[in-house]
Scaffold this active site. Structure first.
Site, mmCIF file in Angstrom:
data_model
loop_
_atom_site.group_PDB
_atom_site.id
_atom_site.type_symbol
_atom_site.label_atom_id
_atom_site.label_comp_id
_atom_site.label_asym_id
_atom_site.label_seq_id
_atom_site.Cartn_x
_atom_site.Cartn_y
_atom_site.Cartn_z
ATOM 1 N N GLY A 54 -93.385 101.675 -83.365
ATOM 2 C CA GLY A 54 -93.232 100.901 -82.133
ATOM 3 C C GLY A 54 -92.230 99.767 -82.170
ATOM 4 O O GLY A 54 -91.604 99.456 -81.162
ATOM 5 N N GLU A 109 -93.734 92.926 -85.064
ATOM 6 C CA GLU A 109 -94.576 93.865 -84.307
ATOM 7 C C GLU A 109 -94.071 94.006 -82.875
ATOM 8 O O GLU A 109 -93.481 93.080 -82.317
ATOM 9 C CB GLU A 109 -96.018 93.346 -84.271
ATOM 10 C CG GLU A 109 -96.944 94.010 -85.268
ATOM 11 C CD GLU A 109 -97.334 95.441 -84.907
ATOM 12 O OE1 GLU A 109 -96.552 96.168 -84.249
ATOM 13 O OE2 GLU A 109 -98.440 95.847 -85.295
ATOM 14 N N ASP A 110 -94.334 95.161 -82.291
ATOM 15 C CA ASP A 110 -94.033 95.359 -80.878
ATOM 16 C C ASP A 110 -95.074 94.667 -80.008
ATOM 17 O O ASP A 110 -94.750 93.967 -79.064
ATOM 18 C CB ASP A 110 -93.955 96.864 -80.545
ATOM 19 C CG ASP A 110 -95.149 97.665 -81.068
ATOM 20 O OD1 ASP A 110 -96.049 97.094 -81.723
ATOM 21 O OD2 ASP A 110 -95.177 98.884 -80.831
ATOM 22 N N ASP A 113 -102.611 93.764 -79.929
ATOM 23 C CA ASP A 113 -103.680 94.102 -79.002
ATOM 24 C C ASP A 113 -104.979 93.504 -79.553
ATOM 25 O O ASP A 113 -105.231 92.319 -79.373
ATOM 26 C CB ASP A 113 -103.696 95.639 -78.888
ATOM 27 C CG ASP A 113 -104.660 96.178 -77.861
ATOM 28 O OD1 ASP A 113 -104.796 95.575 -76.792
ATOM 29 O OD2 ASP A 113 -105.280 97.231 -78.118
ATOM 30 N N LYS A 141 -101.472 90.603 -76.101
ATOM 31 C CA LYS A 141 -102.519 90.691 -75.073
ATOM 32 C C LYS A 141 -103.669 89.788 -75.513
ATOM 33 O O LYS A 141 -104.594 90.249 -76.204
ATOM 34 C CB LYS A 141 -103.050 92.132 -74.980
ATOM 35 C CG LYS A 141 -102.056 93.189 -74.545
ATOM 36 C CD LYS A 141 -102.767 94.561 -74.527
ATOM 37 C CE LYS A 141 -101.837 95.696 -74.223
ATOM 38 N NZ LYS A 141 -102.492 97.026 -74.384
ATOM 39 N N PHE A 162 -102.200 98.644 -70.300
ATOM 40 C CA PHE A 162 -101.426 99.534 -71.159
ATOM 41 C C PHE A 162 -99.960 99.499 -70.744
ATOM 42 O O PHE A 162 -99.631 99.640 -69.567
ATOM 43 C CB PHE A 162 -101.974 100.954 -71.060
ATOM 44 C CG PHE A 162 -101.359 101.876 -72.055
ATOM 45 C CD1 PHE A 162 -101.697 101.798 -73.399
ATOM 46 C CD2 PHE A 162 -100.425 102.826 -71.664
ATOM 47 C CE1 PHE A 162 -101.109 102.641 -74.335
ATOM 48 C CE2 PHE A 162 -99.836 103.674 -72.594
ATOM 49 C CZ PHE A 162 -100.188 103.577 -73.929
#
Ligand code: IMP
Ligand code: MG
Length: 186
Positions: A54, A109-110, A113, A141, A162
């Site tokens: 990612g 990181e992309d 979560d 998030k 998402f």
């Protein structure tokens, strides 16, 4: 350059996605993050560790905005598979090649979560005795994050929805979209 593949709204398996953060906004923020990180690491040669798959697009843009010497390496963790929610466990698929002992390490990181991947990677890297470990993520998030983690550099905080594009996938596809798209609430 706008191709028909990069419209404001796209349909994925019958579900509509619309632009959440467009290409220009992403690029502006990546330049800022690059400047901030370059300033913070003056006098050091950090190793940027990209998390496959990612983070590749963000990684490539970010390091081209780093104005000090740096090195790169990659880790690969198991993915969600085809699901949109975290499976709750993480496995290492590709190890690091670099020797990070006494080095300043920056995990790239992309998206963060639940935070589980970060907890896992920090534990893994700490056991190799780096001088420091920091984390840069393009997206976070906060409402979804269950673990007590420190994110040193965050591009954008987003709601618990998402998203795809700019490296982020849906069943391995759509990573090549130039903007970030979110599932449209109906
Ligand atoms: P975490 O371990 O729960 O923080 O999950 C982090 C990883 O899950 C990210 O590196 C992504 O690969 C994936 N992920 C989390 N949210 C999304 C999303 O909205 N779209 C695509 N991938 C996501
Ligand atoms: Mg990832």
């Amino acid at each position: 350059m706008i191709s028909s593949y990069n419209t404001r709204e796209i349909t994925v398996n019958g579900e509509k996605f619309e632009i959440l953060i467009d290409e220009a906004e992403i690029q502006k923020r990546v330049v800022e993050l690059g400047e901030q990180i370059s300033n913070d690491y003056q006098g050091s040669i950090p190793i940027f560790i990209g998390v496959l798959n990612g983070s590749v697009i963000f990684f490539a843009d970010l390091i081209r905005n780093i104005s000090i010497n740096c090195e790169v390496d990659f880790l690969k963790l198991s993915s969600y598979g085809d699901a949109k929610i975290s499976s709750g466990n993480v496995k290492l698929i590709k190890e690091l090649n670099a020797d990070i002992k006494d080095r300043d390490v920056v995990i790239v990181e992309d998206i963060v979560d639940t935070g589980l991947s970060i907890v896992y990677m920090k534990g893994l890297l700490k056991s190799q005795n780096p001088k420091s470990i920091k984390v840069v993520t393009l997206l976070h998030k906060p409402e979804a994050t269950k673990y007590d983690i420190k994110l040193d550099y965050v591009g954008f905080q987003i709601p618990n929805i998402f998203v795809i594009g700019y490296g982020l996938d849906h069943s391995q596809k759509y990573r090549n979209l130039r903007s970030i798209y979110a599932l449209k609430s109906t």
